[in-house]
Design an enzyme around this catalytic site. Structure first.
Site, mmCIF file in Angstrom:
data_model
loop_
_atom_site.group_PDB
_atom_site.id
_atom_site.type_symbol
_atom_site.label_atom_id
_atom_site.label_comp_id
_atom_site.label_asym_id
_atom_site.label_seq_id
_atom_site.Cartn_x
_atom_site.Cartn_y
_atom_site.Cartn_z
ATOM 1 N NE ARG A 1 -21.357 -29.071 10.931
ATOM 2 C CZ ARG A 1 -20.534 -28.060 10.658
ATOM 3 N NH1 ARG A 1 -19.236 -28.194 10.851
ATOM 4 N NH2 ARG A 1 -21.005 -26.922 10.194
ATOM 5 C CG HIS B 1 -23.728 -25.609 5.936
ATOM 6 N ND1 HIS B 1 -24.391 -25.614 7.148
ATOM 7 C CD2 HIS B 1 -22.484 -25.107 6.204
ATOM 8 C CE1 HIS B 1 -23.583 -25.149 8.093
ATOM 9 N NE2 HIS B 1 -22.433 -24.828 7.544
ATOM 10 C CD GLN C 1 -22.041 -20.385 6.445
ATOM 11 O OE1 GLN C 1 -21.572 -21.024 7.363
ATOM 12 N NE2 GLN C 1 -21.884 -19.065 6.337
ATOM 13 C CG ASP D 1 -17.201 -24.602 1.028
ATOM 14 O OD1 ASP D 1 -16.514 -24.360 2.038
ATOM 15 O OD2 ASP D 1 -17.945 -25.614 0.939
ATOM 16 C CB CYS E 1 -19.401 -21.182 4.679
ATOM 17 S SG CYS E 1 -18.452 -22.627 4.156
ATOM 18 N NE ARG F 1 -23.991 -20.851 10.541
ATOM 19 C CZ ARG F 1 -23.208 -21.935 10.642
ATOM 20 N NH1 ARG F 1 -21.995 -21.925 10.135
ATOM 21 N NH2 ARG F 1 -23.659 -23.053 11.194
HETATM 22 N N1 CP Z 1 -19.153 -22.535 8.314
HETATM 23 C C1 CP Z 1 -19.238 -23.517 9.228
HETATM 24 O O1 CP Z 1 -20.233 -24.254 9.316
HETATM 25 O O2 CP Z 1 -18.151 -23.603 10.053
HETATM 26 P P1 CP Z 1 -17.830 -24.760 11.112
HETATM 27 O O3 CP Z 1 -17.510 -26.006 10.338
HETATM 28 O O4 CP Z 1 -16.663 -24.233 11.901
HETATM 29 O O5 CP Z 1 -19.042 -24.972 11.976
HETATM 30 N N1 NVA Z 2 -18.264 -27.868 2.333
HETATM 31 C C1 NVA Z 2 -17.663 -27.762 3.650
HETATM 32 C C2 NVA Z 2 -18.371 -26.767 4.482
HETATM 33 C C3 NVA Z 2 -17.762 -26.545 5.846
HETATM 34 C C4 NVA Z 2 -18.540 -25.588 6.695
HETATM 35 C C5 NVA Z 2 -17.689 -29.135 4.304
HETATM 36 O O1 NVA Z 2 -18.711 -29.837 4.223
HETATM 37 O O2 NVA Z 2 -16.682 -29.528 4.920
#
Ligand code: CP
Ligand code: NVA
Length: 312
Positions: free
Chosen positions: A101, A128, A131, A229, A269, A297
């Site tokens: 990530r 992402h 997700q 989101d 998400c 997930r």
């Molecule tokens: N939806 C998602 O990726 O959540 P986190 O940021 O908690 O991993």
């Molecule tokens: N768009 C959000 C998704 C979090 C899972 C971010 O990048 O923070």
């Protein structure tokens, strides 16, 4: 050849279906696949914070027989101290999978270019895709039965920040599934043009469609699934006040849901901000499937990891 999953369209339509079928099978029989028996290790690296991704990959790797090595990159030599290419080569000698990530998507591309084990994008500034696999599994469970068991042909609408990682991934991933994907956001927050073009090209092959809108009511009209989101993604904290002022009309309320199909489902998400992008009556109401979505997930990512390891 080593396969990676950096963007949703790294899986062809047929491959995405294979992964989703395996995800459904693993949900029924949790320990049916053990590609990491040994125990072999998967590195799961975080440059940004996480709850779901951290836990779902930890549980998923363990369920596949392996050892999840959760790394906070701040406590490593990554982040400018050691090159991504050297990191990729070292990790490839020690682990079976690299899950990362991060911020810039180009970092993942560089990692994949130098790794000899599969690299999985567990969120970048641009995409992402893990997700989206969970979301597709969830929509299949809740809505596909009325569509001959198929995702293809269903309509999903994403409203809010259409320029963020989720907006981009919905375009590519849902077009790959043959769905009709509509995304709506205010001017200045529409998706990247090259990603829209890629999604349209995929939709032309799968029978889906891609529509970019500004009006949230027009966007959700008749939709089978309504999705949103956060308006302030990780890394955008300094823009919070401006974003909240800009996105107000895109809040998912019971009134907005009235314009969707009679029994449309709601996805997010998570993490969710009930004072901004979604009203509590929606996310905590009967149409919300967000807890199934979060659970999926685990299943979707296990299927993805098992599938990628089989391709090697
Ligand atoms: N939806 C998602 O990726 O959540 P986190 O940021 O908690 O991993
Ligand atoms: N768009 C959000 C998704 C979090 C899972 C971010 O990048 O923070």
């Amino acid at each position: 050849m080593t396969r990676h999953f950096l963007r949703d369209d790294d899986l062809s339509p047929a491959e995405q279906r294979e992964v989703l079928d395996l995800a459904a099978a693993l949900k029924k029989d949790r320990f049916a696949r053990r590609p990491l028996d040994g125990q072999k290790t998967a590195a799961v690296i975080f440059d940004k914070t996480s709850t779901r991704t951290q836990v779902s990959f930890s549980v998923g790797v363990a369920d596949l027989g392996g050892n999840p090595l959760i790394m906070d990159s701040k406590n490593s030599q990554m982040g400018g101290k050691e090159s991504i290419s050297d990191t990729a080569k070292v990790l490839s000698r020690m682990v079976e999978l690299i899950v990362w990530r991060t911020y810039a998507h180009s970092g993942l591309e560089e990692m994949a270019a130098h790794a000899t084990v599969p690299v999985i994008n567990s969120l970048s500034d641009d995409f992402h895709p893990c997700q989206i696999l969970a979301d597709l599994q969830t929509i299949r469970e809740h809505r596909a039965a009325r569509n001959g068991g198929e995702l293809a042909g269903l309509t999903a609408t994403y409203v809010g920040d259409a320029a963020n990682n989720m907006g981009h991934s919905y375009l590519l991933g849902f077009a790959t599934a043959g769905m009709h994907i509509r995304v709506a956001g205010p001017a200045g927050y529409h998706p990247r043009e090259d990603i829209v073009a890629d999604a349209k090209r995929i939709a032309a092959e799968t029978g889906g469609s891609v529509t970019i809108l500004t009006d949230p009511i027009e966007a959700v009209r008749g939709a089978d699934a309504v999705i949103t989101d956060t308006w302030v993604s990780m890394g955008q904290e300094e823009e919070k006040a401006e974003r909240i002022a800009t996105f107000g009309a895109y809040r998912v309320t019971p009134e907005l849901m009235e314009h969707a199909a009679d029994d449309a489902i709601f996805l997010h998400c998570l993490p969710a901000y009930r004072e901004y992008e979604v009203a509590p009556e929606v996310i905590d109401g009967p149409r919300s499937v967000v807890w199934d979505e979060a659970e999926n997930r685990v299943h979707a990512q296990k299927a993805l990891m098992a599938w990628l390891l089989e391709q090697a």
